[in-house]
Write an enzyme that holds these catalytic residues in place. Structure first.
Site, PDB file in Angstrom:
ATOM      1  N   TRP A 101     -16.326  11.138 -13.070  1.00 41.03           N
ATOM      2  CA  TRP A 101     -15.465  10.894 -11.912  1.00 41.03           C
ATOM      3  C   TRP A 101     -14.928  12.165 -11.302  1.00 41.03           C
ATOM      4  O   TRP A 101     -14.629  12.219 -10.103  1.00 41.03           O
ATOM      5  CB  TRP A 101     -14.307   9.964 -12.306  1.00 41.03           C
TER       6      TRP A 101
ATOM      7  N   TRP B 178       1.821   1.724  -3.509  1.00 36.95           N
ATOM      8  CA  TRP B 178       0.735   2.300  -4.315  1.00 36.95           C
ATOM      9  C   TRP B 178       0.751   3.823  -4.195  1.00 36.95           C
ATOM     10  O   TRP B 178       0.597   4.546  -5.180  1.00 36.95           O
ATOM     11  CB  TRP B 178      -0.621   1.771  -3.827  1.00 36.95           C
TER      12      TRP B 178
ATOM     13  N   GLU C 104       0.834  -1.211   0.000  1.00 34.64           N
ATOM     14  CA  GLU C 104       0.000   0.000   0.000  1.00 34.64           C
ATOM     15  C   GLU C 104       0.869   1.262   0.000  1.00 34.64           C
ATOM     16  O   GLU C 104       0.529   2.266  -0.629  1.00 34.64           O
ATOM     17  CB  GLU C 104      -0.937   0.003   1.207  1.00 34.64           C
TER      18      GLU C 104
ATOM     19  N   ASN D 151     -11.012   2.616   2.961  1.00 32.72           N
ATOM     20  CA  ASN D 151     -10.566   2.502   1.571  1.00 32.72           C
ATOM     21  C   ASN D 151     -11.464   1.604   0.724  1.00 32.72           C
ATOM     22  O   ASN D 151     -11.742   1.908  -0.438  1.00 32.72           O
ATOM     23  CB  ASN D 151      -9.125   1.983   1.508  1.00 32.72           C
TER      24      ASN D 151
ATOM     25  N   TRP E  13      -9.803   7.513  -7.892  1.00 30.09           N
ATOM     26  CA  TRP E  13     -10.998   7.797  -8.676  1.00 30.09           C
ATOM     27  C   TRP E  13     -10.853   7.315 -10.113  1.00 30.09           C
ATOM     28  O   TRP E  13     -11.782   6.751 -10.692  1.00 30.09           O
ATOM     29  CB  TRP E  13     -11.323   9.295  -8.635  1.00 30.09           C
TER      30      TRP E  13
ATOM     31  N   TRP F 221     -20.966  11.093 -20.058  1.00 29.50           N
ATOM     32  CA  TRP F 221     -21.394  11.101 -18.659  1.00 29.50           C
ATOM     33  C   TRP F 221     -22.778  11.741 -18.542  1.00 29.50           C
ATOM     34  O   TRP F 221     -23.129  12.634 -19.312  1.00 29.50           O
ATOM     35  CB  TRP F 221     -20.406  11.878 -17.793  1.00 29.50           C
TER      36      TRP F 221
END
Length: 481
Positions: A363, A281, A278, A345, A386, A310
């Site tokens: 988004w 990341w 993590e 998360n 996102w 969208w």
């Protein structure tokens, strides 16, 4: 005289720029209050409050080192070059030290400050501090930035085998200077004070951050891989806000995790290995920010997805924002964020995918709303998350992988404990019905709770069709057909 310009590095321990400055000579510290810039970045009011509270604690820690903290007001970063130059000239500063930040606006700001100082013969030193590896040093064989995390992680592992980034020693106190520290403001115009309940969840200061880290890595990290996805369990470190503000460093986290795992980062306790992943990341998304600047300009990493049609549905967007979608796990997640400034998360992924796939809302609407409310809001991680969820980003979830919020709820909140905490109107339902109260129907329904604003199956098909309709998808379909 040296100057350390503090930004997202609000600590004295393992602070590269602070230690470098104090090694070179007598040092002052400065922090710039920039409410106009923070508003343009959609920084949350609770996040600004958290910064100020940590800055106040940092001022005390710097005083122990005899480093006065000065406060400068510059509404936007466009005013930073003039403000820093004037301070340097007033105080006889020879060198300015900063820990690098990443993003278009941050890079532009630092470039302009460096140019202003260079014109006056003042040195500008940049230091690697937020990351394990300098952006541009972890590259593909063809010399480009990585687009896939697993490949990025593999190179990082090879680098870590060669050398673990060392912690920077706490500087020794310098001789006292005849300069008084400034008072850190309690609040900034334009940012409402959060509730005391929220503040109590996030105490300020390095001692708090280091205690959280030690408590987590002493034992809980060993169960991290098993419990991190269950929002009703204390399975995460609760360090993200401290990392985002730089109250604790990634290096401190890495070293603490390694100590808990006999120095290993690929083998040993799977929980420790997962948590270190993590951290990587987080590293990955900051490298992406540098390598692909468009992502910090509110652009999709995958250019073809800019053509997605969208939906413009303010009513649905507002229902999602307020936690009134009729999908209990989504509503619980949104209410948790609004009350605490933080969201688990797993729930961030569920909520983001519901907005972008089931509601088919851009988004960027969600990215902005999260930044406006998260105490741990971080451009790289928030944008990366996102874009992953909406299938527009690097290493993103395939567009056809769409979380079903009801099945996610049943899997990760099986007893409904988390939902009952944040959606109290459903507290009387049993663990079977709480995930889909609408199925009760008629007299057995919950009057105070809304029906789902969207049909999950039909909205999934709508999202799949929208992605399949993209020009590149159509070309791929024809080619494969």
């Amino acid at each position: 005289m040296q100057l350390i310009w503090l930004r997202s590095d609000l600590r004295v321990h393992d602070n590269t720029a602070l230690s470098a400055a104090m090694e070179q000579g007598p040092t002052l510290a400065v922090y710039i209050i920039s409410p106009g810039q923070w508003q343009s970045h959609d920084d949350a009011a609770c996040k600004v409050d958290f910064w100020l509270r940590n800055l106040s604690e940092l001022s005390k820690a710097l005083e122990v080192l005899n480093v006065p903290l000065l406060i400068v007001h510059a509404d936007t970063w466009a005013q930073a070059p003039k403000a820093i130059l004037e301070l340097c000239q007033q105080r006889g500063i020879e060198s300015v030290h900063v820990n690098d930040e990443y993003g278009n606006n941050e890079t532009k700001r630092d470039r302009e400050v460096e140019a202003a100082l260079d014109g006056a013969g003042i040195l500008f030193h940049r230091h690697l501090d937020q990351l394990f590896f300098q952006p541009g040093s972890v590259l593909t064989k063809s010399g480009g930035y990585f687009k896939v995390f697993t490949q990025f992680r593999k190179v990082c592992y090879a680098r870590l085998h060669y050398s673990i980034p060392a912690l920077v020693a706490l500087p020794k106190a310098q001789q006292k200077l005849s300069i008084r520290r400034d008072v850190v403001p309690d609040a900034v115009n334009g940012f409402a004070a959060p509730t005391e309940t929220l503040r109590s969840l996030w105490p300020a200061g390095e001692d708090e951050a280091r205690d959280r880290l030690q408590n987590f890595t002493d034992e809980q990290v060993h169960y991290y891989d098993q419990e991190r996805d269950f929002p009703a369990k204390p399975g995460t470190s609760q360090l993200s806000a401290y990392l985002a503000a730089g109250v604790i460093s990634p290096r401190q986290c890495l070293h603490s995790a390694l100590r808990s795992n006999n120095g290993e980062f690929e083998t040993g306790h799977s929980g420790s290995v997962t948590w270190i992943t993590e951290l990587l990341w987080r590293e990955f998304y900051k490298h992406v920010l540098v390598g692909f600047p468009r992502v910090s300009r509110h652009r999709a990493f995958r250019p073809e997805t800019e053509a997605l049609k969208w939906r413009n549905s303010p009513k649905d967007l507002e229902a999602w924002q307020q936690g009134r979608t009729g999908l209990p796990i989504v509503d619980a997640a949104m209410r948790q964020m609004l009350d605490t400034g933080w969201m688990h998360n797993r729930l961030r992924m569920i909520s983001a995918m519901f907005l972008t796939k089931n509601l088919l809302i851009d988004w960027r609407e969600g990215e902005r709303y999260f930044m406006q409310h998260l105490i741990d809001g971080d451009l790289a991680s928030n944008n990366g998350g996102w874009q992953w969820s909406s299938s527009t980003g690097t290493d993103a979830s395939p567009y056809f992988r769409i979380f079903n919020p009801q099945s996610q709820s049943e899997r990760f909140d099986p007893e409904g404990r988390f939902i009952k905490q944040w959606v109290p109107e459903l507290a009387e339902l049993n663990k079977r019905d709480i995930h889909n109260p609408t199925a009760l129907g008629g007299l057995f329904g919950v009057e105070s709770y809304p029906a789902p604003i969207v049909d999950l199956k039909a909205s999934r098909e709508r999202a799949l069709q929208a992605f399949k309709s993209l020009p590149q998808r159509q070309a791929e379909t024809q080619e494969n057909g």
